[in-house]
Scaffold this motif. Structure first.
Motif, PDB file in Angstrom:
ATOM      1  N   THR A   7       9.276   1.649   0.048  1.00 19.66           N
ATOM      2  CA  THR A   7       7.888   1.329  -0.274  1.00 19.66           C
ATOM      3  C   THR A   7       7.528   1.929  -1.621  1.00 19.66           C
ATOM      4  OG1 THR A   7       7.271   1.242   2.067  1.00 19.66           O
ATOM      5  CG2 THR A   7       5.495   1.600   0.482  1.00 19.66           C
ATOM      6  N   VAL A   8       6.970   1.094  -2.522  1.00 22.17           N
ATOM      7  CA  VAL A   8       6.592   1.573  -3.860  1.00 22.17           C
ATOM      8  C   VAL A   8       5.080   1.614  -4.050  1.00 22.17           C
ATOM      9  CG1 VAL A   8       8.765   0.905  -4.941  1.00 22.17           C
ATOM     10  CG2 VAL A   8       6.889  -0.757  -4.818  1.00 22.17           C
ATOM     11  N   ALA A   9       4.335   1.090  -3.082  1.00 23.99           N
ATOM     12  CA  ALA A   9       2.869   1.188  -3.089  1.00 23.99           C
ATOM     13  C   ALA A   9       2.382   0.915  -1.675  1.00 23.99           C
ATOM     14  CB  ALA A   9       2.243   0.191  -4.066  1.00 23.99           C
ATOM     15  N   GLU A  10       1.248   1.502  -1.337  1.00 29.30           N
ATOM     16  CA  GLU A  10       0.576   1.231  -0.070  1.00 29.30           C
ATOM     17  C   GLU A  10      -0.863   0.865  -0.370  1.00 29.30           C
ATOM     18  OE1 GLU A  10       2.868   3.818   3.304  1.00 29.30           O
ATOM     19  OE2 GLU A  10       1.384   4.882   2.067  1.00 29.30           O
ATOM     20  N   LEU A  11      -1.249  -0.343   0.008  1.00 23.81           N
ATOM     21  CA  LEU A  11      -2.557  -0.878  -0.324  1.00 23.81           C
ATOM     22  C   LEU A  11      -3.248  -1.374   0.944  1.00 23.81           C
ATOM     23  CD1 LEU A  11      -1.362  -3.052  -3.351  1.00 23.81           C
ATOM     24  CD2 LEU A  11      -2.295  -0.733  -3.461  1.00 23.81           C
ATOM     25  N   HIS A  12      -4.570  -1.504   0.878  1.00 22.75           N
ATOM     26  CA  HIS A  12      -5.269  -2.145   1.980  1.00 22.75           C
ATOM     27  C   HIS A  12      -4.820  -3.602   2.057  1.00 22.75           C
ATOM     28  CE1 HIS A  12      -7.756   1.224   2.951  1.00 22.75           C
ATOM     29  NE2 HIS A  12      -8.323   1.271   1.760  1.00 22.75           N
ATOM     30  N   GLY A  13      -4.507  -4.054   3.269  1.00 27.70           N
ATOM     31  CA  GLY A  13      -4.030  -5.416   3.467  1.00 27.70           C
ATOM     32  C   GLY A  13      -5.001  -6.233   4.296  1.00 27.70           C
ATOM     33  N   SER A  14      -5.405  -7.386   3.773  1.00 28.04           N
ATOM     34  CA  SER A  14      -6.340  -8.244   4.498  1.00 28.04           C
ATOM     35  C   SER A  14      -5.587  -9.131   5.480  1.00 28.04           C
ATOM     36  CB  SER A  14      -7.145  -9.112   3.527  1.00 28.04           C
ATOM     37  OG  SER A  14      -6.292  -9.976   2.797  1.00 28.04           O
ATOM     38  N   LEU A  15      -6.217  -9.366   6.643  1.00 27.25           N
ATOM     39  CA  LEU A  15      -5.645 -10.214   7.679  1.00 27.25           C
ATOM     40  C   LEU A  15      -6.209 -11.633   7.582  1.00 27.25           C
ATOM     41  CD1 LEU A  15      -5.845  -7.622  10.560  1.00 27.25           C
ATOM     42  CD2 LEU A  15      -3.731  -8.642   9.674  1.00 27.25           C
ATOM     43  N   PRO A  16      -5.482 -12.632   8.055  1.00 27.20           N
ATOM     44  CA  PRO A  16      -5.939 -14.019   7.907  1.00 27.20           C
ATOM     45  C   PRO A  16      -7.329 -14.300   8.482  1.00 27.20           C
ATOM     46  CG  PRO A  16      -3.626 -14.006   8.468  1.00 27.20           C
ATOM     47  CD  PRO A  16      -4.088 -12.584   8.574  1.00 27.20           C
ATOM     48  N   THR A  24      -0.726  -0.973   3.796  1.00 24.16           N
ATOM     49  CA  THR A  24       0.200  -2.102   3.846  1.00 24.16           C
ATOM     50  C   THR A  24       1.188  -1.970   2.680  1.00 24.16           C
ATOM     51  OG1 THR A  24      -1.485  -3.509   4.849  1.00 24.16           O
ATOM     52  CG2 THR A  24       0.381  -4.611   3.804  1.00 24.16           C
ATOM     53  N   PRO A  25       2.495  -2.050   2.957  1.00 33.69           N
ATOM     54  CA  PRO A  25       3.465  -1.714   1.911  1.00 33.69           C
ATOM     55  C   PRO A  25       3.731  -2.838   0.916  1.00 33.69           C
ATOM     56  CG  PRO A  25       4.603  -2.254   3.943  1.00 33.69           C
ATOM     57  CD  PRO A  25       3.131  -2.262   4.271  1.00 33.69           C
ATOM     58  N   VAL A  26       4.030  -2.432  -0.299  1.00 27.40           N
ATOM     59  CA  VAL A  26       4.698  -3.254  -1.305  1.00 27.40           C
ATOM     60  C   VAL A  26       6.098  -2.671  -1.449  1.00 27.40           C
ATOM     61  CG1 VAL A  26       4.702  -4.053  -3.696  1.00 27.40           C
ATOM     62  CG2 VAL A  26       2.517  -3.726  -2.486  1.00 27.40           C
ATOM     63  N   HIS A  27       7.116  -3.521  -1.420  1.00 27.63           N
ATOM     64  CA  HIS A  27       8.498  -3.073  -1.316  1.00 27.63           C
ATOM     65  C   HIS A  27       9.241  -3.162  -2.648  1.00 27.63           C
ATOM     66  CE1 HIS A  27       8.136  -3.441   3.103  1.00 27.63           C
ATOM     67  NE2 HIS A  27       7.544  -4.598   2.879  1.00 27.63           N
ATOM     68  N   ALA A  28      10.386  -2.523  -2.682  1.00 26.10           N
ATOM     69  CA  ALA A  28      11.387  -2.742  -3.726  1.00 26.10           C
ATOM     70  C   ALA A  28      12.751  -2.411  -3.134  1.00 26.10           C
ATOM     71  CB  ALA A  28      11.124  -1.879  -4.949  1.00 26.10           C
ATOM     72  N   HIS A 102       5.141  -8.724  -0.119  1.00 24.85           N
ATOM     73  CA  HIS A 102       5.013  -8.455  -1.548  1.00 24.85           C
ATOM     74  C   HIS A 102       6.058  -7.429  -1.941  1.00 24.85           C
ATOM     75  CE1 HIS A 102       0.533  -9.810  -2.068  1.00 24.85           C
ATOM     76  NE2 HIS A 102       1.187 -10.566  -1.217  1.00 24.85           N
ATOM     77  N   TRP A 103       6.703  -7.666  -3.092  1.00 25.34           N
ATOM     78  CA  TRP A 103       7.714  -6.719  -3.551  1.00 25.34           C
ATOM     79  C   TRP A 103       7.797  -6.732  -5.060  1.00 25.34           C
ATOM     80  CZ3 TRP A 103      12.850  -8.424  -5.230  1.00 25.34           C
ATOM     81  CH2 TRP A 103      13.037  -9.813  -5.148  1.00 25.34           C
ATOM     82  N   VAL A 104       8.461  -5.729  -5.607  1.00 25.42           N
ATOM     83  CA  VAL A 104       8.612  -5.586  -7.052  1.00 25.42           C
ATOM     84  C   VAL A 104      10.097  -5.681  -7.378  1.00 25.42           C
ATOM     85  CG1 VAL A 104       8.125  -4.169  -9.075  1.00 25.42           C
ATOM     86  CG2 VAL A 104       6.575  -4.101  -7.100  1.00 25.42           C
ATOM     87  N   ASP A 165      11.709   5.928 -12.364  1.00 24.14           N
ATOM     88  CA  ASP A 165      12.663   6.326 -11.322  1.00 24.14           C
ATOM     89  C   ASP A 165      12.709   5.335 -10.159  1.00 24.14           C
ATOM     90  OD1 ASP A 165      10.261   6.793 -10.064  1.00 24.14           O
ATOM     91  OD2 ASP A 165      10.653   8.915  -9.604  1.00 24.14           O
ATOM     92  N   GLY A 166      11.969   4.222 -10.266  1.00 24.96           N
ATOM     93  CA  GLY A 166      12.007   3.180  -9.250  1.00 24.96           C
ATOM     94  C   GLY A 166      11.284   3.507  -7.964  1.00 24.96           C
ATOM     95  N   SER A 167      10.525   4.605  -7.944  1.00 22.27           N
ATOM     96  CA  SER A 167       9.902   5.036  -6.690  1.00 22.27           C
ATOM     97  C   SER A 167       8.499   4.503  -6.491  1.00 22.27           C
ATOM     98  CB  SER A 167       9.864   6.568  -6.633  1.00 22.27           C
ATOM     99  OG  SER A 167       8.990   7.090  -7.623  1.00 22.27           O
ATOM    100  N   ARG A 168       7.888   3.954  -7.549  1.00 25.50           N
ATOM    101  CA  ARG A 168       6.496   3.515  -7.418  1.00 25.50           C
ATOM    102  C   ARG A 168       6.246   2.298  -8.318  1.00 25.50           C
ATOM    103  NH1 ARG A 168       6.771   7.715 -10.831  1.00 25.50           N
ATOM    104  NH2 ARG A 168       5.583   7.639 -12.790  1.00 25.50           N
TER     105      ARG A 168
END
Length: 264
Positions: A7-16, A24-28, A102-104, A165-168
């Motif tokens: 996980t490189v970020a954690e954000l509020h995630g909206s539901l449908p 809610t994670p953003v990955h790499a 979502h990912w980077v 460093d690829g961590s965020r």
């Protein structure tokens, strides 16, 4: 084979249908899978087709990816894991009815994609010059049977990439997106039924763009009167539709006021 990811970020995630999921994670990927390290393929021969949308900016570019490259994006996105909540995106209940991850990525994937399409992109929009790189943040959507994305405008975004460093995930200064790139990763040949992107012109015209595997649809977005209203049409029973949203970046101009009905 699985490739480690983090996980490189954690954000509020909206539901449908409304509501928010915290963190809610953003990955790499720790290391980008070899299938996603693209190379130049001059044999693909991209072509641009402008769409008649009452003078608004919208066009397709063919042969952005090979079928194998598109399949690899689908396969590795499934390893990251689709979910109902969308990180950092705000949509009203009932608008976004699909699953997302979502990912980077990094230059090994996005650099060759940009080089394949760069000559066909607008060199400037509204006085802002094209930036020679796509945002590295990829918002991917899976439309299962019955899923839709009801009519909306796309918001504009900063560009993103991984920190040293690829961590965020880090935002880019001085840049803002002005075009949505919808990269289609499968189509009717894979068993997808329906799922066209419907574009609405300000003069009343409507254009339906069916998913074409490996091709991309581009249109103006952001808080502008020139932004293109659009919808993801319902997908029928059978194979899910996969699409990746990637933002095309331009030098940032004056901030624009957000109109009603814009989806981030």
């Amino acid at each position: 084979m699985d490739y480690p990811h983090h996980t490189v970020a954690e954000l509020h995630g909206s539901l449908p249908m409304g509501g928010v999921v915290a963190r809610t994670p953003v990955h790499a990927f720790q290391h980008l899978p070899p299938e996603l390290r693209l190379r130049q393929r001059p044999e693909l021969r991209q072509q641009r087709r402008d769409l008649d949308l009452d003078g608004q900016l919208a066009f397709e570019i063919t042969n952005v990816l090979t079928a194998d490259e598109a399949d690899a994006l689908v396969r590795w996105s499934e390893q990251l894991g689709y979910r109902a909540e969308a990180p950092g995106i705000t949509t009203p209940p009932g608008m976004r009815m699909n699953k997302t991850v979502h990912w980077v990525a990094d230059h090994a994937l996005l650099g060759p994609i940009y080089e394949r399409i760069a000559a066909l992109l607008p060199a400037e929009i509204g006085g802002a010059a094209l930036h020679p790189a796509l945002s590295h943040r990829i918002n991917m959507y899976r439309y299962d049977a019955g899923d839709v994305f009801n009519r909306h405008l796309d918001g504009d975004w900063p560009g993103y990439s991984l920190g040293p460093d690829g961590s965020r995930m880090e935002a880019w200064d001085g840049l803002r997106s002005r075009l949505t790139m919808l990269l289609y990763l499968n189509d009717a040949g894979d068993g997808v039924k329906g799922g066209s992107t419907r574009l609405y012109g300000r003069g009343g015209s409507v254009v339906d763009v069916p998913p074409r595997k490996g091709s991309a649809l581009f249109f103006r977005h952001g808080f502008s009167l020139d932004s293109v209203s659009h919808a993801g049409s319902r997908v029928g029973a059978g194979t899910p539709k996969y699409v990746a949203r990637i933002n095309v970046m331009y030098a940032q101009g004056a901030p624009l006021r957000r109109p009603a009905g814009v989806a981030d």
